[in-house]
Design an enzyme around this catalytic site. Structure first.
Site, PDB file in Angstrom:
ATOM      1  N   SER A  63      -9.700   1.862   2.753  1.00 56.57           N
ATOM      2  CA  SER A  63      -8.834   2.638   2.003  1.00 56.57           C
ATOM      3  C   SER A  63      -7.786   1.999   1.192  1.00 56.57           C
ATOM      4  O   SER A  63      -7.282   2.168   0.177  1.00 56.57           O
ATOM      5  CB  SER A  63      -8.025   3.747   2.786  1.00 56.57           C
ATOM      6  OG  SER A  63      -7.060   3.156   3.446  1.00 56.57           O
ATOM      7  N   LYS A 103       0.744  -1.237   0.039  1.00 63.90           N
ATOM      8  CA  LYS A 103       0.145   0.073  -0.181  1.00 63.90           C
ATOM      9  C   LYS A 103       0.953   1.187   0.010  1.00 63.90           C
ATOM     10  O   LYS A 103       1.648   1.029   0.733  1.00 63.90           O
ATOM     11  CB  LYS A 103      -0.925  -0.042   1.267  1.00 63.90           C
ATOM     12  CG  LYS A 103      -1.987   0.987   1.326  1.00 63.90           C
ATOM     13  CD  LYS A 103      -2.876   0.985   2.610  1.00 63.90           C
ATOM     14  CE  LYS A 103      -3.889   2.031   2.532  1.00 63.90           C
ATOM     15  NZ  LYS A 103      -4.647   2.056   3.732  1.00 63.90           N
ATOM     16  N   SER A 163      -9.913  -0.516   6.926  1.00 68.99           N
ATOM     17  CA  SER A 163      -9.420  -0.334   5.582  1.00 68.99           C
ATOM     18  C   SER A 163      -8.665  -1.369   5.122  1.00 68.99           C
ATOM     19  O   SER A 163      -8.511  -1.460   3.830  1.00 68.99           O
ATOM     20  CB  SER A 163      -8.586   0.865   5.597  1.00 68.99           C
ATOM     21  OG  SER A 163      -9.079   2.149   5.966  1.00 68.99           O
TER      22      SER A 163
END
EC number: 6.3.5.7
Lengths: 499, 510
Positions: free
Chosen positions: B155, B80, B179
Site C-alpha cells: 500500500s 505516507k 506494504s
C-alpha cells in the site's frame, strides 16, 4: 399482567437467586489508558486527549495505578491474582464508545475466585462467592435533548460527553448468590454496601453512589425450590443507591413470581429501575445474538503482576471494614447491638474520630447516635451535613466531664454549634450556659430556697432526705438552670446542719 | 537544480553540511520535480510546499549559526498519508478522512520534525493501507514511474513512486503484510520493515495492530539505514514498543564483506508462482553472493505455506475492529441517510457505506465474520496457532543461517484493475512478505536487477527479531556487488518516467 403478588407470597412460593455485577470507578489521577485527567465535574469534553477520543492513530498505555488498585480490590475480596492476563476488545457500535470497542478483560480477569463475608443489619452473616474482578474502561455519557422523557426515544438530538470515556473501572461479578430466601433484597444491599466500604478503606475510589462511582447491575431469577435448577434471570441495570437496590430486587421478585405463577415464562432481558414508583421495565432483550466479537487487544501487552509485588500489596492492605469493626468494638467495649447501631447509621468514622479527639467511646457514641441523629432527622439532613465535627463533639463531652455542662445545657450548646455560632466552648460562653459552681451565687440561691420553703425544710429535718429534690427546683429556677445539682444538694445538707 | 534530486540522501546531507547546497535549494529542487512528475505518477495526496520551505529556512539559519544538527537535517522527506501530521490533513487514502486535520503528531512525525527534515507532503496509498497496488485510494491511483501503465505496488505505493521518480530522496512507509517491501520491489527502490515494536506506531492509523510497522523507503541501503536510525527507538506511548536501544544501522550498511555469511534461501522462492524474470534476477544475485564467499543453503519452512491463510484471517479481524471508529460521530466524513429517520445507527451506517471503498468493506466483513461467536476458534484462533508455527519455523531456520533470502514479490509490476477480478491472486502477491509480519521479523527489499519486461525485481532479506542490522550489513554488501557488476546505482537507470512503457500499453505484466 395480573395484580402483583405480595412480596411475602412471592418468596413463599419461589426461591430467589441473585447475581450482582458492581462497577467501581477507580480514583486514579488519570484515565485507564491515557493521560487525560480522571476527575468529576469538569466541563463537557474537557478531560480528553486524542486517546480518550479514539482519534485515528492513537494507542492505549495502561495506567499502572489502575492495575495496582484492581489487584488491591482482588486481594481484599480474597481472590487469586492472575500471573498473566490480557485485555480484550469488546466490539459494539455506540456513540459514547469512542473507538466503537471497549477495552475490557474477557476470559482473563486480573482477579478471580474470591469470597466476601457480608453482614446484614441484624448481625446475620453470609458469604458471597466472587467469580471475578476485571479491569475495563468506562464509556462516555449521552444526553438526549428534546422530547419529554430524557431518553433517546423522542429526543431531537443527543450530545456526548467523553470526560468519562476511558475512566478506569473494576467490575466485580458474583457467582449466583443462593440461600437468601426472603432476605434477598437486604443481601443485595448489604453486599454492595460492603463493597463500597472496602473501596473506601482501600482508598481506590471515592465510591460515591450518587456520582455514579459505584454502579450495580442486579440479576434476579426465581426457582421453585432450592433444589431446582436456576431459573431465567433478568438484569436490572445501573441501580444507583442502596435503597434502590433493595427496592429493585424486591420488585423483580414480585414481578417474576407473578409472571411464573400465571404459567408464563421470564424473558431474559435487561431492565430499567424507576426511582419514582420502585418498578422495573423491560429494556433490551438479551439473547445469544449479542456478539461482541471479543479478541485479545493487540495494542496492549499482557499484564503480569509479579508475585513479589502482589505480596507487597497484600502486606500493605489497610485494615478492612469488618476487621476494623471487630477491633473497635473490642477497644471501645461496645455490645454487638451498640456497635451495629453505630455502623448501620454510618457513624463509625465519626465516632472513631471523636474518640481520637479525646472523648470517651461511650460519650462519642451517645452524642452521635442520640442528639445529633435526632437533630439531623428533625432537619431532614444527613448527620454529616449538620456542620458538627468530631472535634466539636469531643470538646462538648469534655465540658460535660469537667462539670461545666450538664446534658441539658450541652444539648443547648450543641444547638448553638449547629446554628453556626462557633465551637462548644464559644457557644457556652456566648450564651452564658456554663454550670454555676461559684458557691457564692449558689449559696444565695440555696439560702433563698430554704427560707422560702419552711415546710419542706421541716420534712428534711425530719429525716425525709428525698424532699431535698423539692428545694433543687427553686434553686435551678433562680440560677436559670446553671446550678450544679450535686453541689446544691451538698450545700443544703450543710446549711441545715445535717452533714 | 535537477542534479540535486539525483543525489542520495547521504550525498545531499553531506552537501548541506558543507554548505554547497542549502536546504531551501534542496526542497525547492524536489518541489520542482514533484511539479513535473506528479501528472505522470500521482505519488502525493497532499504537497506541503510552504511548510517544507519554512522548515528548510529554519535549518539553513540554524546551520548558519553553527548549531549542531541531525545528520539528515534539511534533507526532505515524503510521509505516507497513514501517518498523522499535526496541522496537515491525514487521509489514510480514504474518503472517510478526506478533510481530517489531526490535532497531534505521530511519534515518527515528531522525530522527523525534531531532526529538521522538511516534509514535502503526504503520499498516496491504498485506503487504510489495504491493498498491494495503490489503486484503492480515494485520491486516484499512483502510477509506477518505470511504466505508467503498471501499479507501483502498495500500500505504500505513493512513497515508493515518490522516491523512484526523484520527487523525494527519503520516504516513510508502513508495512503490514509487505506494504513497504513489495512497492519497493516494484519500483526499484529500497524498503525496510523493521522488527515489530522497534519503531513507534503511535499516530500511525492502525490497519492491523499486531502486524503494522513503520519503515524507511529510499534509493539506497545506506539511506534506509540512516532514516531507520532516526525512526527507531522506544516510545512510552506505544505499549508494544520494545525497550532496546537502536544499534548503528549506518555502520552496518557500510559493510562490504559477505565471506562466511550464511544465506538461507526459502524453498518457496522456486515455486510455481514466481515469474521467470524474477527467478532469473534472484538467482543471479544469489550467485554474486556465493562468488563473494557467502554460503547459500536452501531451507524448507513448511509453515510458511499457511502464512497467507493465517494472515487473511488475523489482518481482517483486527481491521474490522480498528476501522469501527470511523462512524461520523466525532470526526471525518458524516453522511446522513437519504430518507427515513436520522438516528445515530443510521448515520453510522450511511457514513460507512459512503466513506469506505470496496476493499475496506470486504476486509471489514471478512474480519467481522472471523471474530463472530462460534467461528472465533476455527478462524482467528487457528490463525494464531499458525502464527506460532511460522515463528517456530523461522527460529529453527535462524539457528542455521544468518539471513533468509527470497524474491520480494513473485512478479514484476503488473497492470491496473487485476485485483478487482481476482482478489485471491492479488493476495498471493504478498506470499513472500507476509511471513515476516506474522513473526514480527525485520525484512528488507532491494532491487536485484531488471527483468525481461524492463521492470525492476526485488530481492528480500529477512533477519531474526531485533537483528535489523544484519539486513543492512548483508544488504549493503549485496547492493555494492550489484552496483559493481552493473557499473552504477540501480535507481540511476530510470532516466525518464515511463521509460518501460505507459498506460497505452498497460496490459500483461505477470
Amino acid at each position: 399482567m395480573a395484580r402483583l403478588l405480595s412480596y411475602e407470597e412471592a418468596v413463599s412460593r419461589f426461591d430467589p437467586v441473585l447475581g450482582i455485577e458492581v462497577h467501581v470507578e477507580l480514583g486514579t489521577r488519570t484515565k485507564m489508558f491515557d493521560g487525560a485527567p480522571n476527575s468529576f465535574g469538569a466541563d463537557s469534553n474537557e478531560n480528553v486527549t486524542p486517546v480518550s477520543l479514539g482519534l485515528p492513530g492513537v494507542l492505549p498505555v495502561l495506567n499502572e495505578k489502575a492495575v495496582e488498585y484492581a489487584v488491591k480490590i482482588g486481594l481484599a475480596l480474597g481472590c487469586e491474582i492472575a500471573e498473566s492476563c490480557r485485555f480484550a476488545r469488546k466490539n459494539y457500535f455506540y456513540p459514547d464508545v469512542p473507538k466503537n470497542f471497549q477495552t475490557s478483560q474477557y476470559d482473563e480477569p486480573i482477579a478471580f475466585d474470591g469470597v466476601l463475608p457480608v453482614e446484614l443489619e441484624d448481625g446475620e452473616q453470609l458469604e458471597v462467592l466472587i467469580e471475578r474482578a476485571h479491569m475495563e474502561e468506562d464509556a462516555g455519557k449521552n444526553t438526549h435533548v428534546g422530547g419529554a422523557t430524557g431518553r433517546i426515544h423522542g429526543a431531537e438530538y443527543s450530545l456526548v460527553d467523553y470526560n468519562r470515556a476511558g475512566v478506569p473501572l473494576v467490575e466485580i461479578v458474583t457467582r449466583p448468590i443462593t440461600g437468601t430466601g426472603a432476605r434477598a433484597p437486604e443481601v443485595a444491599r448489604a453486599y454492595v454496601q460492603t463493597l463500597r466500604d472496602i473501596f473506601r478503606a482501600l482508598g481506590v475510589s471515592e465510591a460515591r453512589m450518587e456520582q455514579g462511582n459505584v454502579r450495580a447491575d442486579i440479576n434476579v431469577s426465581l426457582r421453585e425450590s432450592p433444589d431446582a435448577p436456576l431459573g431465567t434471570r433478568t438484569e436490572t441495570k445501573n441501580v444507583n443507591s442502596f435503597r434502590s437496590i433493595e427496592r429493585a430486587v424486591r420488585y423483580e421478585i414480585q414481578r417474576q413470581a407473578t409472571v411464573l405463577s400465571q404459567g408464563e415464562k421470564i424473558i431474559q432481558e435487561t431492565r430499567h429501575f424507576h426511582e419514582d414508583d420502585g418498578t422495573t421495565s423491560a429494556g433490551r432483550v438479551k439473547s445469544d445474538a449479542d456478539d461482541y466479537r471479543y479478541f485479545p487487544e493487540p495494542d496492549l501487552v499482557p499484564v503480569e503482576p509479579s508475585r513479589e509485588w502482589v505480596d507487597q500489596l497484600r502486606a500493605s492492605l489497610p485494615e478492612l471494614p469488618a476487621a476494623r469493626r471487630r477491633r473497635l468494638r473490642q477497644e471501645w467495649g461496645f455490645s454487638e447491638l451498640e456497635m451495629r447501631d453505630v455502623v448501620n447509621a454510618n457513624l463509625l468514622d465519626a465516632v472513631e474520630a471523636t474518640v481520637t479527639a479525646g472523648a470517651s467511646p461511650a460519650a462519642a457514641r451517645k452524642w452521635w447516635t442520640g442528639e445529633l441523629t435526632r437533630q439531623a432527622n428533625a432537619a431532614e439532613k444527613d448527620v454529616a451535613e449538620l456542620g458538627v465535627t468530631p472535634e466539636h463533639v469531643a470538646e462538648l463531652a469534655g465540658l460535660v466531664d469537667a462539670g461545666k455542662l450538664n446534658d441539658k445545657l450541652a444539648r443547648q450548646v450543641l444547638a448553638g454549634v449547629i446554628e453556626g455560632e462557633g465551637g462548644p466552648g464559644e457557644v457556652m460562653a456566648a450564651r452564658g450556659l456554663e454550670l454555676v459552681r461559684d458557691d457564692g451565687a449558689l449559696e444565695a440561691a440555696v439560702e433563698e430556697a430554704i427560707a422560702g420553703n419552711p415546710d419542706v425544710v421541716e420534712k428534711i429535718k425530719g429525716g425525709k432526705m428525698q424532699a431535698i429534690g423539692a428545694l433543687i427546683g427553686p434553686i435551678m429556677k433562680a440560677t436559670r438552670g446553671q446550678a450544679d445539682a450535686g453541689r446544691a444538694r451538698e450545700l443544703i445538707i450543710a446549711k441545715l446542719g445535717l452533714g | 537544480m535537477g542534479e540535486i534530486t539525483r543525489l542520495t540522501a547521504a550525498e545531499l546531507a553531506s552537501r548541506l553540511s558543507s554548505g554547497e547546497v542549502s536546504s531551501v535549494e534542496a526542497v525547492q529542487a524536489h518541489l520542482d520535480q514533484i511539479e513535473r512528475a506528479e501528472p505522470l505518477v500521482n505519488s502525493f495526496i497532499t504537497v506541503t510546499a510552504d511548510d517544507a520551505l519554512a522548515t528548510a529556512r529554519q535549518i539553513d539559519e540554524r546551520r548558519a549559526r553553527g548549531e549542531e544538527l541531525h545528520p539528515l537535517a534539511g534533507v526532505p522527506v515524503a510521509v505516507k498519508d497513514l501517518i498523522v501530521t499535526k496541522g496537515t490533513r491525514t487521509t489514510a487514502g480514504s474518503k472517510m478522512l478526506q478533510e481530517w486535520v489531526p490535532p497531534y503528531d505521530a511519534t515518527v512525525t515528531a522525530k522527523v520534525r525534531e531532526a529538521g527534515l522538511p516534509i514535502l507532503g503526504k503520499t498516496n496509498m491504498d485506503e487504510f493501507a489495504m491493498g498491494s497496488t495503490t489503486e484503492h485510494s480515494a485520491f486516484g491511483r499512483t502510477y509506477n514511474p518505470w511504466h505508467t501503465g503498471r501499479v507501483p505496488g502498495g500500500s505504500s505505493g505513493g512513497s515508493a513512486a515518490a522516491v523512484a521518480a526523484w520527487e523525494a530522496p527519503l520516504a516513510i512507509g508502513t508495512d503490514t503484510g509487505g506494504s513497504i517491501r513489495q512497492p519497493a520491489a516494484l519500483t526499484g527502490t529500497v524498503g525496510v520493515k523493521p522488527t515489530y515494536g522497534s519503531v513507534s506506531r503511535y499516530g500511525v492509523i492502525a490497519m492491523a495492530s499486531s502486524l503494522d510497522q513503520v519503515g524507511p523507503m529510499t534509493r539506497t541501503v545506506a539511506d534506509a539505514a540512516a532514516l531507520h536510525e532516526l525512526l527507531a527507538g522506544h516510545d512510552a506511548q506505544d505499549s508494544t514498543s520494545l525497550p532496546q536501544a537502536v544499534p548503528g544501522f549506518r555502520a552496518a550498511a557500510a559493510n562490504r564483506d559477505v565471506k562466511g555469511l550464511k544465506v538461507g534461501v526459502l524453498a518457496q522462492s522456486y515455486g510455481a508462482g514466481v515469474s521467470a524474470g524474477v527467478r532469473g534476477s534472484f538467482q543471479a544475485a544469489l550467485d554474486l553472493l556465493a562468488e563473494a564467499g557467502a554460503e547459500i543453503v536452501e531451507l524448507q519452512l513448511p509453515a510458511l505455506d499457511y502464512a497467507l491463510d493465517a494472515y487473511y484471517l488475523i489482518m481482517p479481524s483486527e481491521v474490522s475492529s480498528n476501522l469501527a471508529r470511523f462512524d461520523g460521530m466525532r470526526y471525518g466524513l458524516r453522511a446522513e441517510p437519504q430518507d427515513g429517520p436520522v438516528t445515530a445507527e443510521r448515520v453510522m451506517a450511511e457514513t460507512r457505506r459512503q466513506g469506505f471503498g470496496w476493499e475496506a468493506k470486504r476486509r471489514i466483513i471478512l474480519g467481522t465474520y472471523a471474530l463472530s461467536a462460534g467461528y472465533y476458534d476455527a478462524y482467528y484462533g487457528s490463525a494464531q496457532k499458525v502464527r506460532t508455527l511460522v515463528k517456530r519455523d523461522f527460529a529453527r531456520a535462524f539457528e542455521q543461517v544468518d539471513v533468509l533470502a527470497s524474491p520480494t514479490a513473485p512478479t514484476t509490476a503488473f497492470g491496473f484493475g487485476q485485483d478487482a477480478e481476482d482478489p485471491m491472486t492479488m493476495y498471493l502477491n504478498d506470499v513472500f512478505t507476509i511471513p515476516a509480519n506474522l513473526a514480527g521479523l525485520p525484512g528488507l527489499s532491494l532491487p536485484s536487477g531488471i527483468a525481461g519486461d524492463g521492470l525492476p525485481v526485488g530481492f528480500q532479506l529477512l533477519a531474526p527479531e531485533l537483528a535489523d542490522e544484519r539486513l543492512y550489513s548483508a544488504g549493503g554488501a549485496l547492493e555494492a556487488l550489484l552496483e559493481e557488476r552493473r557499473g552504477g546505482r540501480f535507481a540511476d537507470q530510470l532516466t525518464e518516467i515511463g521509460m518501460a512503457g505507459s498506460a497505452a500499453d498497460s496490459t500483461g505484466g505477470i
